[in-house]
Design a protein around this motif. Structure first.
Motif, PDB file in Angstrom:
ATOM      1  N   ALA A   1     -29.728 -29.966  37.788  1.00  0.00           N
ATOM      2  CA  ALA A   1     -28.371 -30.825  37.973  1.00  0.00           C
ATOM      3  C   ALA A   1     -27.527 -29.654  38.377  1.00  0.00           C
ATOM      4  CB  ALA A   1     -27.994 -31.402  36.577  1.00  0.00           C
ATOM      5  N   PRO A   2     -26.153 -30.345  39.160  1.00  0.00           N
ATOM      6  CA  PRO A   2     -25.336 -29.488  39.478  1.00  0.00           C
ATOM      7  C   PRO A   2     -24.511 -28.717  38.435  1.00  0.00           C
ATOM      8  CG  PRO A   2     -24.624 -31.687  40.126  1.00  0.00           C
ATOM      9  CD  PRO A   2     -26.034 -31.526  39.487  1.00  0.00           C
TER      10      PRO A   2
ATOM     11  N   ARG B   1     -23.917 -30.504  26.901  1.00  0.00           N
ATOM     12  CA  ARG B   1     -23.562 -31.400  25.921  1.00  0.00           C
ATOM     13  C   ARG B   1     -24.954 -32.284  25.434  1.00  0.00           C
ATOM     14  NH1 ARG B   1     -19.484 -32.769  30.483  1.00  0.00           N
ATOM     15  NH2 ARG B   1     -20.822 -31.604  31.663  1.00  0.00           N
ATOM     16  N   HIS B   2     -26.092 -32.064  26.118  1.00  0.00           N
ATOM     17  CA  HIS B   2     -27.032 -32.589  25.680  1.00  0.00           C
ATOM     18  C   HIS B   2     -27.769 -31.791  24.858  1.00  0.00           C
ATOM     19  CE1 HIS B   2     -26.142 -35.823  28.468  1.00  0.00           C
ATOM     20  NE2 HIS B   2     -26.327 -34.669  29.327  1.00  0.00           N
TER      21      HIS B   2
ATOM     22  N   ASP C   1     -25.903 -15.001  37.985  1.00  0.00           N
ATOM     23  CA  ASP C   1     -24.632 -15.098  37.739  1.00  0.00           C
ATOM     24  C   ASP C   1     -24.201 -15.190  36.373  1.00  0.00           C
ATOM     25  OD1 ASP C   1     -25.230 -17.844  37.673  1.00  0.00           O
ATOM     26  OD2 ASP C   1     -23.870 -18.349  39.228  1.00  0.00           O
ATOM     27  N   ALA C   2     -24.969 -15.431  35.358  1.00  0.00           N
ATOM     28  CA  ALA C   2     -24.962 -15.659  33.807  1.00  0.00           C
ATOM     29  C   ALA C   2     -24.418 -14.398  33.173  1.00  0.00           C
ATOM     30  CB  ALA C   2     -25.733 -16.497  33.300  1.00  0.00           C
TER      31      ALA C   2
ATOM     32  N   MET D   1     -33.836 -30.595  29.447  1.00  0.00           N
ATOM     33  CA  MET D   1     -32.514 -29.879  29.106  1.00  0.00           C
ATOM     34  C   MET D   1     -32.986 -28.295  29.146  1.00  0.00           C
ATOM     35  SD  MET D   1     -29.542 -30.492  29.262  1.00  0.00           S
ATOM     36  CE  MET D   1     -28.060 -29.236  28.733  1.00  0.00           C
TER      37      MET D   1
ATOM     38  N   ARG E   1     -28.240 -20.325  32.791  1.00  0.00           N
ATOM     39  CA  ARG E   1     -28.187 -19.430  31.920  1.00  0.00           C
ATOM     40  C   ARG E   1     -29.187 -18.287  32.246  1.00  0.00           C
ATOM     41  NH1 ARG E   1     -22.845 -20.285  30.712  1.00  0.00           N
ATOM     42  NH2 ARG E   1     -22.572 -22.357  30.181  1.00  0.00           N
TER      43      ARG E   1
ATOM     44  N   HIS F   1     -32.625 -27.143  32.355  1.00  0.00           N
ATOM     45  CA  HIS F   1     -31.337 -27.083  33.051  1.00  0.00           C
ATOM     46  C   HIS F   1     -30.620 -25.970  32.375  1.00  0.00           C
ATOM     47  CE1 HIS F   1     -27.583 -28.425  34.497  1.00  0.00           C
ATOM     48  NE2 HIS F   1     -27.034 -28.318  33.294  1.00  0.00           N
TER      49      HIS F   1
HETATM   50  C1  LIG Z   1     -21.905 -18.544  35.549  1.00  0.00           C
HETATM   51  C2  LIG Z   1     -21.161 -19.591  34.734  1.00  0.00           C
HETATM   52  C3  LIG Z   1     -19.848 -19.467  34.640  1.00  0.00           C
HETATM   53  C4  LIG Z   1     -19.110 -20.475  33.997  1.00  0.00           C
HETATM   54  N1  LIG Z   1     -17.720 -20.136  34.175  1.00  0.00           N
HETATM   55  C5  LIG Z   1     -16.952 -21.083  33.688  1.00  0.00           C
HETATM   56  C6  LIG Z   1     -15.520 -21.242  33.499  1.00  0.00           C
HETATM   57  O1  LIG Z   1     -14.838 -20.153  33.874  1.00  0.00           O
HETATM   58  N2  LIG Z   1     -14.861 -22.020  32.791  1.00  0.00           N
HETATM   59  C7  LIG Z   1     -15.461 -23.233  32.289  1.00  0.00           C
HETATM   60  O2  LIG Z   1     -14.855 -24.242  31.686  1.00  0.00           O
HETATM   61  N3  LIG Z   1     -16.841 -23.374  32.296  1.00  0.00           N
HETATM   62  C8  LIG Z   1     -17.553 -22.313  32.870  1.00  0.00           C
HETATM   63  N4  LIG Z   1     -18.874 -22.513  32.994  1.00  0.00           N
HETATM   64  C9  LIG Z   1     -19.603 -23.765  32.278  1.00  0.00           C
HETATM   65  C10 LIG Z   1     -19.937 -24.578  33.084  1.00  0.00           C
HETATM   66  O3  LIG Z   1     -18.899 -25.260  34.080  1.00  0.00           O
HETATM   67  C11 LIG Z   1     -20.545 -26.035  32.547  1.00  0.00           C
HETATM   68  O4  LIG Z   1     -19.513 -26.772  31.704  1.00  0.00           O
HETATM   69  C12 LIG Z   1     -21.812 -25.689  31.715  1.00  0.00           C
HETATM   70  O5  LIG Z   1     -22.573 -24.686  32.440  1.00  0.00           O
HETATM   71  C13 LIG Z   1     -22.426 -26.797  31.087  1.00  0.00           C
HETATM   72  O6  LIG Z   1     -23.143 -27.302  32.025  1.00  0.00           O
HETATM   73  P1  LIG Z   1     -23.239 -28.828  32.985  1.00  0.00           P
HETATM   74  O7  LIG Z   1     -22.123 -29.021  33.454  1.00  0.00           O
HETATM   75  O8  LIG Z   1     -24.514 -28.822  33.754  1.00  0.00           O
HETATM   76  O9  LIG Z   1     -23.341 -29.824  31.589  1.00  0.00           O
HETATM   77  P2  LIG Z   1     -24.246 -30.121  30.424  1.00  0.00           P
HETATM   78  O10 LIG Z   1     -23.611 -30.543  29.648  1.00  0.00           O
HETATM   79  O11 LIG Z   1     -25.454 -29.074  30.280  1.00  0.00           O
HETATM   80  O12 LIG Z   1     -25.188 -31.556  31.099  1.00  0.00           O
HETATM   81  C14 LIG Z   1     -26.108 -31.624  31.870  1.00  0.00           C
HETATM   82  C15 LIG Z   1     -25.863 -32.405  33.080  1.00  0.00           C
HETATM   83  O13 LIG Z   1     -25.670 -33.766  32.730  1.00  0.00           O
HETATM   84  C16 LIG Z   1     -24.634 -34.590  33.558  1.00  0.00           C
HETATM   85  N5  LIG Z   1     -23.412 -34.858  32.705  1.00  0.00           N
HETATM   86  C17 LIG Z   1     -23.338 -34.186  31.404  1.00  0.00           C
HETATM   87  N6  LIG Z   1     -22.120 -34.697  31.025  1.00  0.00           N
HETATM   88  C18 LIG Z   1     -21.575 -35.233  31.970  1.00  0.00           C
HETATM   89  C19 LIG Z   1     -20.157 -36.186  31.983  1.00  0.00           C
HETATM   90  N7  LIG Z   1     -19.503 -36.267  31.118  1.00  0.00           N
HETATM   91  N8  LIG Z   1     -19.999 -36.843  33.261  1.00  0.00           N
HETATM   92  C20 LIG Z   1     -21.010 -36.764  34.200  1.00  0.00           C
HETATM   93  N9  LIG Z   1     -22.237 -36.053  34.379  1.00  0.00           N
HETATM   94  C21 LIG Z   1     -22.424 -35.593  32.975  1.00  0.00           C
HETATM   95  C22 LIG Z   1     -24.397 -33.313  34.516  1.00  0.00           C
HETATM   96  O14 LIG Z   1     -25.236 -33.529  35.607  1.00  0.00           O
HETATM   97  C23 LIG Z   1     -24.699 -32.135  33.868  1.00  0.00           C
HETATM   98  O15 LIG Z   1     -25.037 -30.934  34.869  1.00  0.00           O
HETATM   99  C24 LIG Z   1     -19.796 -21.756  33.543  1.00  0.00           C
HETATM  100  C25 LIG Z   1     -21.274 -21.633  33.467  1.00  0.00           C
HETATM  101  C26 LIG Z   1     -21.869 -20.591  34.079  1.00  0.00           C
HETATM  102  C27 LIG Z   1     -23.295 -20.922  34.255  1.00  0.00           C
END
Ligand SMILES: Cc1cc2nc3c(=O)[nH]c(=O)nc-3n(C[C@H](O)[C@H](O)[C@H](O)COP(=O)(O)OP(=O)(O)OC[C@H]3O[C@@H](n4cnc5c(N)ncnc54)[C@H](O)[C@@H]3O)c2cc1C
Length: 247
Positions: free
Chosen positions: A246-247, A90-91, A207-208, A195, A203, A198
């Motif tokens: 970030a998790p 999202r960022h 596991d990606a 970002m 990615r 992150h």
């Molecule tokens: C190997 C792998 C498999 C995956 N499989 C699936 C799947 O099966 N189904 C699926 O839906 N997704 C899947 N995903 C996507 C994953 O769940 C995340 O949505 C995606 O990687 C975005 O990363 P992020 O959550 O760190 O958020 P980003 O958008 O990258 O944001 C970065 C960080 O900002 C913070 N943040 C951003 N927005 C918010 C918010 N609204 N509230 C609180 N904190 C926030 C969090 O700390 C977050 O980690 C997968 C990802 C990977 C790497």
């Protein structure tokens, strides 16, 4: 796939250092010579001081200053599947080639079967390839041959159906529904250096999926030239860490 750097913050590591030093300086960073900004940091030269400070910030998880420098990448020919994965971040800001305004009416379906319009994954052509979610191991030659044939036939047929639907007067925005998720797309994406780390955490990890991993590795190669101290440190000390940014 091709990844190109379109634009980036010039001298990003000077900016990171200025932002970080601002927090602990009595004088105003906007009016202080960069040599003076860095004077209290260990090192015999300005480059060494930058290395010390950036290493210290990354080691201690002080990631805020890395949000100031930005980079914009042009990415050519990834699948819509890979695009769906990367756009979950999202960022990151995106522009994606439209299938509403770009219609593929003059594409030869045989070229599609050769992989021109659709990403052909290695598992379609390499009998020894074993993907993360694959239930069987490597397959025999006959199975591999049929797998590739079926994959190529299906993508070619999908483009033939798409073109026929266009000829039958269906608008491209609706006809595209029959196209495969592997259809190639071009996109532009921008993100800051924090970002980028992150995205790489998530990615470039084991596991990606192979395609987004490949794209992220290319982005990281470019980042290592653009922001060398930061991304060399990232490669050496942070990549594949268990506790991600970030998790
Ligand atoms: C190997 C792998 C498999 C995956 N499989 C699936 C799947 O099966 N189904 C699926 O839906 N997704 C899947 N995903 C996507 C994953 O769940 C995340 O949505 C995606 O990687 C975005 O990363 P992020 O959550 O760190 O958020 P980003 O958008 O990258 O944001 C970065 C960080 O900002 C913070 N943040 C951003 N927005 C918010 C918010 N609204 N509230 C609180 N904190 C926030 C969090 O700390 C977050 O980690 C997968 C990802 C990977 C790497």
């Amino acid at each position: 796939m091709e990844v190109t750097l379109l634009e980036s913050t010039p001298d990003p590591e000077r900016l990171i250092c200025q932002a970080a030093r601002n927090d602990y300086m009595e004088s105003f960073v906007g009016e202080t010579d960069f040599d003076d900004v860095m004077a209290s940091i260990d090192g015999d030269s300005l480059d060494e001081r930058k290395e010390t400070l950036i290493g210290h910030l990354l080691e201690h998880g002080h990631f805020g200053p890395f949000e100031h420098p930005h980079a914009t990448f042009a990415v050519k020919g990834i699948s819509r599947s890979c695009m769906a994965q990367i756009t979950r971040h999202r960022h990151v800001s995106f522009d994606i080639q439209s299938m509403r305004y770009v219609s593929f009416d003059d594409v030869d379906p045989d070229d599609v079967r050769d992989g021109e319009m659709v990403v052909v994954p290695p598992s379609a052509t390499d009998p020894d390839w074993v993907g993360r979610n694959q239930e069987s191991g490597p397959v025999d030659d006959e199975t591999a041959e049929r797998r590739e044939e079926l994959f190529r036939e299906t993508i070619g047929d999908a483009f033939e159906s798409y073109q026929e639907l266009l000829e039958l007067g269906m608008p491209p925005e609706d006809a595209r529904y029959v196209l495969p998720i592997g259809s190639k797309v071009n996109m532009v994406m921008s993100m800051n250096a924090r970002m980028l780390m992150h995205v790489a955490d998530m990615r470039a990890a084991a596991d990606a999926q192979w395609e987004i991993r490949e794209m992220t590795e290319e982005v990281l190669d470019i980042a290592s030239e653009w922001c060398p101290i930061t991304f060399q440190y990232y490669e050496q000390h942070m990549k594949n860490r268990k506790n991600r940014l970030a998790p």
